[in-house]
Design a protein around this motif. Structure first.
Motif, PDB file in Angstrom:
ATOM      1  N   LYS A  62      -9.134   0.673   3.765  1.00  0.00           N
ATOM      2  CA  LYS A  62      -9.165   0.776   5.225  1.00  0.00           C
ATOM      3  C   LYS A  62     -10.335  -0.012   5.820  1.00  0.00           C
ATOM      4  O   LYS A  62     -10.270  -0.464   6.962  1.00  0.00           O
ATOM      5  CB  LYS A  62      -9.268   2.245   5.645  1.00  0.00           C
ATOM      6  N   ASN A  88      -8.706   8.723   5.017  1.00  0.00           N
ATOM      7  CA  ASN A  88      -9.439   7.478   4.750  1.00  0.00           C
ATOM      8  C   ASN A  88      -9.680   6.624   5.989  1.00  0.00           C
ATOM      9  O   ASN A  88     -10.734   5.999   6.112  1.00  0.00           O
ATOM     10  CB  ASN A  88      -8.714   6.658   3.684  1.00  0.00           C
ATOM     11  N   GLY A 188       2.594   4.483   2.831  1.00  0.00           N
ATOM     12  CA  GLY A 188       2.561   5.671   3.677  1.00  0.00           C
ATOM     13  C   GLY A 188       3.003   5.296   5.083  1.00  0.00           C
ATOM     14  O   GLY A 188       4.180   5.329   5.426  1.00  0.00           O
ATOM     15  N   ASN A 189       2.036   4.877   5.894  1.00  0.00           N
ATOM     16  CA  ASN A 189       2.353   4.408   7.234  1.00  0.00           C
ATOM     17  C   ASN A 189       2.893   2.981   7.218  1.00  0.00           C
ATOM     18  O   ASN A 189       3.336   2.464   8.229  1.00  0.00           O
ATOM     19  CB  ASN A 189       1.085   4.472   8.096  1.00  0.00           C
ATOM     20  N   ALA A 190       2.784   2.330   6.063  1.00  0.00           N
ATOM     21  CA  ALA A 190       3.370   1.012   5.801  1.00  0.00           C
ATOM     22  C   ALA A 190       2.619  -0.164   6.414  1.00  0.00           C
ATOM     23  O   ALA A 190       3.102  -1.289   6.412  1.00  0.00           O
ATOM     24  CB  ALA A 190       4.854   0.974   6.199  1.00  0.00           C
ATOM     25  N   ASN A 192      -0.232  -1.360   5.176  1.00  0.00           N
ATOM     26  CA  ASN A 192      -0.843  -2.178   4.137  1.00  0.00           C
ATOM     27  C   ASN A 192       0.160  -3.119   3.474  1.00  0.00           C
ATOM     28  O   ASN A 192      -0.147  -4.279   3.230  1.00  0.00           O
ATOM     29  CB  ASN A 192      -1.512  -1.276   3.089  1.00  0.00           C
ATOM     30  N   THR A 321      -5.536   1.802  -3.902  1.00  0.00           N
ATOM     31  CA  THR A 321      -5.946   1.817  -2.499  1.00  0.00           C
ATOM     32  C   THR A 321      -7.226   2.595  -2.214  1.00  0.00           C
ATOM     33  O   THR A 321      -7.948   2.297  -1.269  1.00  0.00           O
ATOM     34  CB  THR A 321      -4.792   2.402  -1.674  1.00  0.00           C
TER      35      THR A 321
HETATM   36  C1  LIG Z   1      -3.963   4.660   3.939  1.00  0.00           C
HETATM   37  C2  LIG Z   1      -3.730   4.809   2.495  1.00  0.00           C
HETATM   38  C3  LIG Z   1      -2.491   4.534   1.902  1.00  0.00           C
HETATM   39  C4  LIG Z   1      -1.281   4.161   2.688  1.00  0.00           C
HETATM   40  O1  LIG Z   1      -1.384   2.934   3.330  1.00  0.00           O
HETATM   41  P1  LIG Z   1      -0.377   2.583   4.515  1.00  0.00           P
HETATM   42  O2  LIG Z   1      -0.904   1.345   5.123  1.00  0.00           O
HETATM   43  O3  LIG Z   1      -0.435   3.761   5.445  1.00  0.00           O
HETATM   44  O4  LIG Z   1       0.971   2.434   3.915  1.00  0.00           O
HETATM   45  C5  LIG Z   1      -2.383   4.652   0.531  1.00  0.00           C
HETATM   46  N1  LIG Z   1      -3.421   5.030  -0.227  1.00  0.00           N
HETATM   47  C6  LIG Z   1      -4.621   5.303   0.309  1.00  0.00           C
HETATM   48  C7  LIG Z   1      -5.734   5.727  -0.590  1.00  0.00           C
HETATM   49  C8  LIG Z   1      -4.827   5.196   1.678  1.00  0.00           C
HETATM   50  O5  LIG Z   1      -6.025   5.487   2.196  1.00  0.00           O
END
Ligand SMILES: *Cc1c(COP(=O)(O)O)cnc(C)c1O
Length: 355
Positions: A62, A88, A188-190, A192, A321
């Motif tokens: 992030k 995060n 998750g939110n997609a 990344n 991540t």
């Molecule tokens: C935010 C996050 C994700 C998901 O990323 P998105 O951009 O929301 O798909 C996955 N793993 C970790 C550790 C994160 O902090």
């Protein structure tokens, strides 16, 4: 050598000489070879590589987006930032806002945030509001607060976030000397997966290179992109991807379709098994959400995805991540070698013999 995402990649980011650079020298994270994991999957040692984004200043990817989003917020005269977060984004926003001297408001789904992430927001002095609802509801509220109270929204719907995050793809290509054949990552939110796809497309255009197949992984109980519809009550041990309505839905679908990749889902048991396996095989401790990509790799290789590939040339990148220390509780829920001993040497010797 230039350090920090903005100084390293200035030419490819929406900044000017007028933009004040708010940085913690994020980015430049390791791309670690994973020889033992590769071998266990029946692949050559050079096949699997780990982009360890847990090595960023606040322990997750992030930070790459946050340096750009907070710098632009300061440039545009913001006095306060707001975000909704599974943890995060809040940790990162809190740190970068502290560095910039901005007020920071974070909306967290009550009781669903890993301990380390909450600790970070608290110590950096953010105003932490635990919302009696899930992440998706918290994001709606953050968007409303941004609009009606004039706060700068630093969720990944803020386009500066994804611009910063795309730089991870530049680093991967730099380290491997070319794009990987496959990239495995949690979704998750997609934001990344969308950002990486943008980054890979940009380097491909600049340098005349190919593109990786984007392999995104959701958790079984939080898999709206797989099911093709929002999930009202997402549930998974992987709290960072416990999201029912991904904000960048179309971006993820485009990454999958244009790259010839996939978006699929893995069970919590597969995630936890991959989480522990990676820590034991490679000495790399990521958070459970990050292990969703590894679980996806294990599944895909078992299903024969790489059986036709030129194995000596095969390069697979898994994006880790976030750092495992973010979530100190989850390891305790798994079986380990652990026991109490009396404080004397004979007892110690006995304990070591009977393990
Ligand atoms: C935010 C996050 C994700 C998901 O990323 P998105 O951009 O929301 O798909 C996955 N793993 C970790 C550790 C994160 O902090």
């Amino acid at each position: 050598m230039k350090q920090g995402v903005i100084e390293r990649f200035r030419a490819f980011l929406p900044v000017t000489d007028q933009t004040p650079v708010v940085t913690l020298l994020e980015g430049s994270t390791p791309l670690l070879n994973a020889p033992r994991l590769s071998k266990e999957l029946g692949l050559p040692e050079t096949a699997v590589w780990l982009k360890f984004e847990g090595m960023n200043p606040t322990g997750s990817f992030k930070d790459r987006g946050m340096t750009v989003a907070v710098s632009k917020a300061v440039e545009e005269g913001a006095k306060a930032v707001v975000c909704a977060s599974t943890g995060n984004t809040a940790a990162s926003a809190s740190a970068y806002a502290a560095r910039a001297g901005l007020r920071c408001v974070v909306l967290l789904p009550d009781g669903q945030v890993a301990a380390g992430k909450l600790a970070q927001s608290l110590i950096h002095g953010a105003e932490v509001l635990a919302v009696a609802g899930n992440f998706d509801r918290a994001l709606e509220l953050a968007q409303q607060a941004a609009k009606e109270l004039g706060l700068a929204l630093v969720n990944s719907v803020n386009p500066y976030r994804l611009e910063g995050q795309k730089t991870a793809a530049f680093e991967v290509v730099e380290a491997l000397g070319r794009p990987p054949d496959y990239q495995f990552m949690p979704v998750g939110n997609a934001g990344n997966i969308t950002a990486y796809w943008t980054g890979y497309r940009e380097v491909a255009t600049r340098q005349g290179l190919g593109l990786p197949k984007m392999m995104g992984w959701q958790a079984w109980g939080a898999a709206p992109l797989v099911l093709g519809k929002p999930v009202a009550r997402p549930s998974t041990v992987a709290t960072a991807i416990r999201i029912g309505t991904p904000a960048t839905w179309l971006g993820a679908m485009r990454a999958k379709d244009e790259s010839g990749g996939t978006i699929a889902r893995v069970k919590d048991a597969e995630i936890l098994s991959a989480y522990r396996r990676l820590a034991r095989l490679e000495g790399v401790f990521c958070e459970p959400s990050s292990a969703a990509g590894i679980a996806g790799l294990v599944r895909a290789s078992r299903e024969g995805l790489f059986s036709q590939a030129d194995r000596t040339e095969l390069r697979i990148v898994c994006v880790l991540t976030g750092h495992g220390l973010k979530d100190p509780e989850t390891p305790k829920t798994l079986p380990h070698k652990w026991k109490r001993v009396p404080a004397d040497f004979p007892a110690l010797k006995r304990a070591l013999k009977t393990r």
